[in-house]
Structures are given as structure tokens and as C-alpha cells.
Enzyme design. Sequence first.
Site, PDB file in Angstrom:
ATOM      1  N   CYS A  83      -5.440 -72.666  -5.823  1.00  0.00           N
ATOM      2  CA  CYS A  83      -4.948 -72.473  -4.467  1.00  0.00           C
ATOM      3  C   CYS A  83      -3.681 -73.292  -4.276  1.00  0.00           C
ATOM      4  O   CYS A  83      -3.664 -74.499  -4.546  1.00  0.00           O
ATOM      5  CB  CYS A  83      -6.022 -72.918  -3.479  1.00  0.00           C
ATOM      6  N   GLU A  84      -2.629 -72.639  -3.836  1.00  0.00           N
ATOM      7  CA  GLU A  84      -1.358 -73.353  -3.699  1.00  0.00           C
ATOM      8  C   GLU A  84      -1.338 -74.310  -2.509  1.00  0.00           C
ATOM      9  O   GLU A  84      -0.450 -75.147  -2.413  1.00  0.00           O
ATOM     10  CB  GLU A  84      -0.187 -72.382  -3.614  1.00  0.00           C
ATOM     11  N   HIS A  85      -2.317 -74.216  -1.624  1.00  0.00           N
ATOM     12  CA  HIS A  85      -2.344 -75.117  -0.476  1.00  0.00           C
ATOM     13  C   HIS A  85      -2.919 -76.491  -0.813  1.00  0.00           C
ATOM     14  O   HIS A  85      -2.491 -77.505  -0.265  1.00  0.00           O
ATOM     15  CB  HIS A  85      -3.136 -74.509   0.675  1.00  0.00           C
ATOM     16  N   HIS A  86      -3.954 -76.526  -1.684  1.00  0.00           N
ATOM     17  CA  HIS A  86      -4.622 -77.789  -1.985  1.00  0.00           C
ATOM     18  C   HIS A  86      -4.648 -78.117  -3.476  1.00  0.00           C
ATOM     19  O   HIS A  86      -5.176 -79.157  -3.858  1.00  0.00           O
ATOM     20  CB  HIS A  86      -6.069 -77.761  -1.463  1.00  0.00           C
ATOM     21  N   GLN A 124      -5.063 -65.969  -2.737  1.00  0.00           N
ATOM     22  CA  GLN A 124      -5.875 -64.831  -3.169  1.00  0.00           C
ATOM     23  C   GLN A 124      -5.280 -63.512  -2.689  1.00  0.00           C
ATOM     24  O   GLN A 124      -5.250 -62.529  -3.433  1.00  0.00           O
ATOM     25  CB  GLN A 124      -7.315 -64.981  -2.681  1.00  0.00           C
ATOM     26  N   HIS A 152     -13.594 -70.458  -3.242  1.00  0.00           N
ATOM     27  CA  HIS A 152     -12.487 -71.409  -3.203  1.00  0.00           C
ATOM     28  C   HIS A 152     -12.965 -72.845  -3.110  1.00  0.00           C
ATOM     29  O   HIS A 152     -13.747 -73.184  -2.219  1.00  0.00           O
ATOM     30  CB  HIS A 152     -11.577 -71.101  -2.008  1.00  0.00           C
ATOM     31  N   CYS A 154     -11.325 -75.288  -2.027  1.00  0.00           N
ATOM     32  CA  CYS A 154     -10.905 -75.898  -0.763  1.00  0.00           C
ATOM     33  C   CYS A 154     -11.863 -75.556   0.378  1.00  0.00           C
ATOM     34  O   CYS A 154     -11.845 -76.222   1.411  1.00  0.00           O
ATOM     35  CB  CYS A 154      -9.464 -75.507  -0.417  1.00  0.00           C
TER      36      CYS A 154
END
Length: 194
Positions: A83-86, A124, A152, A154
Site C-alpha cells: 500500500c503506497e499510503h502506509h 488496489q 490490507h 493497514c
Amino acid sequence: MPPIDSRRIEAAVAELLVAIGEDPSRPGLATTPQRVAESYGEFFAGVGVDPAPHLHDDVELQSDPGERGEIVLLRDIALRSMCEHHLLPFTGVAHVAYLPAERLTGLGSIARVVETVASRPQLQERLGEDVAATLESALAPHGVLVVVDAQHGCVTARGTRQSGSTTFTVASRGALADPVRRAEVMALLGRGTA
């Protein structure tokens, strides 16, 4: 795209360990920076890589349209991404369907496209869209449908900690964007309609 800079990753991980109050030289952590760099080499091997060449071993159909079959569906392609956010992993499966026009490709080629697209910092929703766009541009099929069902890190390991939840996304193109045709494929997946 240059290869992953393992030394910079190792230095960053060592700094991260210090930032959380740990000693990166203690026995349990001494090789952690190297291990993280090695794992990032795998997790992010798709950065800057075009997945379309995986489909270049396609075959031009010489048969009448009635002999081509109506749909090609590859189910349960295992995937893992970050996941590119976390920068936490998400894992699950992709189901990829397409309606052949003039070209077919090997089933393993489709799995390699999914693996390449997943091996980069990713969302995703974009993962499914990228796979669909790659098949559409390389094979020019009548339609494409990509369904991704993933869990996920996260969501399961932080924040709301919903350990049993998964995220389900759909990307469709051409004839498989039609709700009736899409519902046919979803029924083959045992997922109802979307």
C-alpha cells in the site's frame, strides 16, 4: 528506472530504528536493515517496469469468431503488493477475464502482468485498472474485467484492526463494462453481481 538502492534503504531503516528508540546494532536488529532492503527489492521489482511485454507472446487467431470461445477467465491469481499510503503489504487474489478479438495470450502471461503491476507502491483500485489497461492495449480484446479481492495490512494490523475484512475492487473495459456481461463473469467467480 535505476535498480533499488539497497545501501540507502539500509541506512534509512537503521535511522528508522533509532527514531523509534531502538538500537540498530543490537543482535536481533543487526541484520534488519539488510533484510528489509532485500525484501524491498522483491516488493518493488515492478517499479518502472512495463508489464505489456509479458503479453507479446500472444497468438493471432486464425479461426472463425464462433470457434474462439466467448471468454477467457483466469481465477485466483495470488498477489501481494505494498500500500503506497502506509508501505504495509496487502495480499489477495486477482481474477482476470477478457473477451478475445483477434489475439490470445498465455495464461501465465496474465499472471506475470498481475505480478509486475503489484510489485510497486500501489493502490488496489489502480492495480486492477493498470492490469485492465495493459490487457486492453496489448491484446485489443472486446472486453476486459479485473476483480481484486485483498486483505490490507493497514486495515488489519493498525487503525481499526479489522482482521477479517477484505477489499473488493472491479475494473472493466469494453463489452465487460456492460452490467449484464459483467454479471455473467461475476457469476462464474461465485461473487454475485457488481
